[in-house]
Write a protein that holds these residues in place. Structure first.
Motif, PDB file in Angstrom:
ATOM      1  N   ILE A 136       4.172  12.248   9.293  1.00  0.00           N
ATOM      2  CA  ILE A 136       3.349  12.095  10.618  1.00  0.00           C
ATOM      3  C   ILE A 136       4.738  10.866  10.256  1.00  0.00           C
ATOM      4  O   ILE A 136       5.537  11.101  11.867  1.00  0.00           O
ATOM      5  CB  ILE A 136       2.681  10.683  10.583  1.00  0.00           C
ATOM      6  CG1 ILE A 136       1.451  11.738  10.999  1.00  0.00           C
ATOM      7  CG2 ILE A 136       2.651   9.907  12.344  1.00  0.00           C
ATOM      8  CD1 ILE A 136      -0.035  11.068  11.029  1.00  0.00           C
ATOM      9  N   ALA A 137       5.163  10.116   9.901  1.00  0.00           N
ATOM     10  CA  ALA A 137       6.349   9.393   9.700  1.00  0.00           C
ATOM     11  C   ALA A 137       8.132   9.965   9.926  1.00  0.00           C
ATOM     12  O   ALA A 137       8.921  10.178  10.486  1.00  0.00           O
ATOM     13  CB  ALA A 137       6.574   8.544   8.447  1.00  0.00           C
ATOM     14  N   ARG A 138       7.487  11.055   8.791  1.00  0.00           N
ATOM     15  CA  ARG A 138       9.059  12.391   9.087  1.00  0.00           C
ATOM     16  C   ARG A 138       8.723  12.907  10.339  1.00  0.00           C
ATOM     17  O   ARG A 138      10.418  13.380  10.287  1.00  0.00           O
ATOM     18  CB  ARG A 138       8.903  13.373   7.969  1.00  0.00           C
ATOM     19  CG  ARG A 138       8.883  13.033   6.562  1.00  0.00           C
ATOM     20  CD  ARG A 138       9.366  13.908   6.185  1.00  0.00           C
ATOM     21  NE  ARG A 138       7.260  14.182   5.162  1.00  0.00           N
ATOM     22  CZ  ARG A 138       6.775  13.809   4.050  1.00  0.00           C
ATOM     23  NH1 ARG A 138       7.348  13.137   3.326  1.00  0.00           N
ATOM     24  NH2 ARG A 138       5.770  14.765   4.137  1.00  0.00           N
ATOM     25  N   ALA A 139       7.698  13.488  11.194  1.00  0.00           N
ATOM     26  CA  ALA A 139       7.729  14.136  11.973  1.00  0.00           C
ATOM     27  C   ALA A 139       7.793  12.635  13.723  1.00  0.00           C
ATOM     28  O   ALA A 139       9.216  13.609  14.286  1.00  0.00           O
ATOM     29  CB  ALA A 139       6.112  14.564  12.788  1.00  0.00           C
ATOM     30  N   ALA A 140       8.158  11.887  13.367  1.00  0.00           N
ATOM     31  CA  ALA A 140       8.649  11.154  14.140  1.00  0.00           C
ATOM     32  C   ALA A 140       9.984  10.541  14.265  1.00  0.00           C
ATOM     33  O   ALA A 140      10.844  10.338  15.323  1.00  0.00           O
ATOM     34  CB  ALA A 140       8.264   9.245  14.296  1.00  0.00           C
ATOM     35  N   LEU A 141      10.978  10.539  13.201  1.00  0.00           N
ATOM     36  CA  LEU A 141      11.696  10.082  12.552  1.00  0.00           C
ATOM     37  C   LEU A 141      13.077  11.343  12.577  1.00  0.00           C
ATOM     38  O   LEU A 141      13.924  11.607  13.256  1.00  0.00           O
ATOM     39  CB  LEU A 141      11.841  10.140  11.364  1.00  0.00           C
ATOM     40  CG  LEU A 141      11.312   8.768  10.504  1.00  0.00           C
ATOM     41  CD1 LEU A 141      12.001   8.615   8.989  1.00  0.00           C
ATOM     42  CD2 LEU A 141      12.056   7.911  11.043  1.00  0.00           C
ATOM     43  N   ALA A 173      -3.402  -1.782   5.407  1.00  0.00           N
ATOM     44  CA  ALA A 173      -2.897  -3.283   5.313  1.00  0.00           C
ATOM     45  C   ALA A 173      -1.585  -2.730   5.176  1.00  0.00           C
ATOM     46  O   ALA A 173      -0.786  -1.085   5.404  1.00  0.00           O
ATOM     47  CB  ALA A 173      -3.319  -2.943   3.919  1.00  0.00           C
ATOM     48  N   GLY A 174      -0.728  -3.524   5.078  1.00  0.00           N
ATOM     49  CA  GLY A 174       1.089  -2.847   5.325  1.00  0.00           C
ATOM     50  C   GLY A 174       1.445  -1.912   4.290  1.00  0.00           C
ATOM     51  O   GLY A 174       1.676  -2.101   2.962  1.00  0.00           O
ATOM     52  N   ALA A 175       1.978  -0.944   4.364  1.00  0.00           N
ATOM     53  CA  ALA A 175       2.568   0.021   3.170  1.00  0.00           C
ATOM     54  C   ALA A 175       4.150   0.029   3.169  1.00  0.00           C
ATOM     55  O   ALA A 175       5.503  -0.480   3.923  1.00  0.00           O
ATOM     56  CB  ALA A 175       2.017   1.253   3.797  1.00  0.00           C
ATOM     57  N   ASP A 176       4.750   0.736   2.053  1.00  0.00           N
ATOM     58  CA  ASP A 176       5.898   1.133   1.616  1.00  0.00           C
ATOM     59  C   ASP A 176       6.286   2.352   1.830  1.00  0.00           C
ATOM     60  O   ASP A 176       5.825   3.058   1.091  1.00  0.00           O
ATOM     61  CB  ASP A 176       6.694   0.256   0.064  1.00  0.00           C
ATOM     62  CG  ASP A 176       7.849   0.548  -0.126  1.00  0.00           C
ATOM     63  OD1 ASP A 176       8.573   1.197   0.457  1.00  0.00           O
ATOM     64  OD2 ASP A 176       8.333  -0.680  -0.375  1.00  0.00           O
ATOM     65  N   TRP A 177       6.886   2.698   2.757  1.00  0.00           N
ATOM     66  CA  TRP A 177       7.765   4.341   3.352  1.00  0.00           C
ATOM     67  C   TRP A 177       8.390   4.588   2.049  1.00  0.00           C
ATOM     68  O   TRP A 177       8.579   5.771   1.605  1.00  0.00           O
ATOM     69  CB  TRP A 177       8.205   4.683   4.185  1.00  0.00           C
ATOM     70  CG  TRP A 177       7.370   3.636   5.299  1.00  0.00           C
ATOM     71  CD1 TRP A 177       8.247   2.598   6.765  1.00  0.00           C
ATOM     72  CD2 TRP A 177       6.004   4.188   5.902  1.00  0.00           C
ATOM     73  NE1 TRP A 177       6.420   2.968   7.240  1.00  0.00           N
ATOM     74  CE2 TRP A 177       5.614   4.004   7.006  1.00  0.00           C
ATOM     75  CE3 TRP A 177       5.720   5.309   5.959  1.00  0.00           C
ATOM     76  CZ2 TRP A 177       5.455   4.029   8.302  1.00  0.00           C
ATOM     77  CZ3 TRP A 177       4.719   6.211   6.012  1.00  0.00           C
ATOM     78  CH2 TRP A 177       4.254   5.573   7.923  1.00  0.00           C
ATOM     79  N   ALA A 203       0.554  -1.137   0.103  1.00  0.00           N
ATOM     80  CA  ALA A 203      -0.040   0.190   0.059  1.00  0.00           C
ATOM     81  C   ALA A 203       0.736   1.296   0.034  1.00  0.00           C
ATOM     82  O   ALA A 203       1.867   1.230   0.524  1.00  0.00           O
ATOM     83  CB  ALA A 203      -0.316  -0.023   1.349  1.00  0.00           C
ATOM     84  N   LYS A 204       0.476   2.685  -0.216  1.00  0.00           N
ATOM     85  CA  LYS A 204       0.809   3.762  -0.898  1.00  0.00           C
ATOM     86  C   LYS A 204       0.365   4.750   0.277  1.00  0.00           C
ATOM     87  O   LYS A 204      -1.088   4.427   0.729  1.00  0.00           O
ATOM     88  CB  LYS A 204       0.697   4.324  -1.793  1.00  0.00           C
ATOM     89  CG  LYS A 204       1.455   3.991  -2.485  1.00  0.00           C
ATOM     90  CD  LYS A 204       1.366   4.595  -4.070  1.00  0.00           C
ATOM     91  CE  LYS A 204       1.116   4.004  -5.605  1.00  0.00           C
ATOM     92  NZ  LYS A 204       1.236   4.464  -7.159  1.00  0.00           N
ATOM     93  N   PRO A 205       1.490   4.915   1.644  1.00  0.00           N
ATOM     94  CA  PRO A 205       0.783   5.394   2.532  1.00  0.00           C
ATOM     95  C   PRO A 205       0.121   6.820   1.978  1.00  0.00           C
ATOM     96  O   PRO A 205       0.995   7.293   1.287  1.00  0.00           O
ATOM     97  CB  PRO A 205       1.961   5.903   3.855  1.00  0.00           C
ATOM     98  CG  PRO A 205       3.512   5.087   2.918  1.00  0.00           C
ATOM     99  CD  PRO A 205       2.646   4.280   1.855  1.00  0.00           C
TER     100      PRO A 205
END
Length: 218
Positions: free
Chosen positions: A70-75, A125-129, A61-63
């Motif tokens: 959100i992912a960038r903020a967490a990193l 579903a599982g996604a690819d970052w 899946a595509k985020p």
């Protein structure tokens, strides 16, 4: 009668200062350095751009745009707190990256999600970052390695897809740091954690809290 007057010798020509020869050499070195620097920047920029444009796994899946933010903020929060360096030092590794695939978890096994967030997470579903635009360049800005197939035995931070509340201003993300063992297989060596993020008035996400979790999930 002898003329003892000293005859002044005529100058053969103005002597050239040796420093006059240095400025063209210096100018040439300066121009050469600028050209070389420009070439290095261009090649690195093109290589980074190519990585940024590399597509993710078509079967994953595509985020969504908010999930990528959100992912960038967490990193960024992990890097700002220097947690990434501490994780690497503890694992005895020199580099790390972001795991290309999201961690798939059952929110029922992880305390801390609201009902809305858990429901939202179960539907994903599982996604690819790698599908997140600009993620490769963002990782490069953190000093992290680029994402690779199978993560290439490089230590990674694994992120779950965010569980969002109904109003869309709070999200919780599962995190875990994985490093390679002697055989090169990745396993959890720090964490897992559950990060809570809030969306500000400008639309920017920020980590509000990070809670330790039991290592019930890989």
């Amino acid at each position: 009668m002898t003329d003892n007057t000293t005859n002044a010798a005529k100058p053969a020509g103005a002597r050239r200062s040796p420093f006059r020869l240095l400025w063209p050499i210096g100018l040439g070195l300066l121009v050469g350095s600028a050209l070389y620097g420009g070439y290095i920047y261009w090649t690195q920029h093109k290589a980074q751009q190519a990585l940024a444009d590399a597509p993710g796994d078509a079967d994953m899946a595509k985020p969504a745009a908010d999930e990528c933010a959100i992912a960038r903020a967490a990193l960024a929060a992990a890097h700002a707190a220097k947690s990434d360096k501490a994780w690497q030092a503890g694992a005895g590794v020199q580099e790390m990256s972001l795991a290309i695939y999201s961690k798939v978890i059952n929110p029922a096994d992880v305390a801390g999600y609201t009902d809305d967030e858990a429901d939202n997470l179960r539907s994903k579903a599982g996604a690819d970052w790698r599908w997140c635009p600009g993620m490769a360049a963002f990782l490069g800005g953190l000093g992290w390695s680029q994402m690779g197939p199978g993560d290439n035995g490089v230590a990674v931070l694994g992120l779950g897809r965010p569980g969002m509340n109904k109003t869309g201003d709070e999200a919780r993300v599962y995190e875990a740091f994985l490093s390679p063992n002697a055989g090169g297989a990745l396993h959890v060596t720090r964490g897992p954690w559950l990060a809570t993020l809030h969306k500000g008035p400008t639309g920017a996400w920020q980590v509000a809290a990070t809670d330790d979790l039991k290592r019930a999930n890989p």
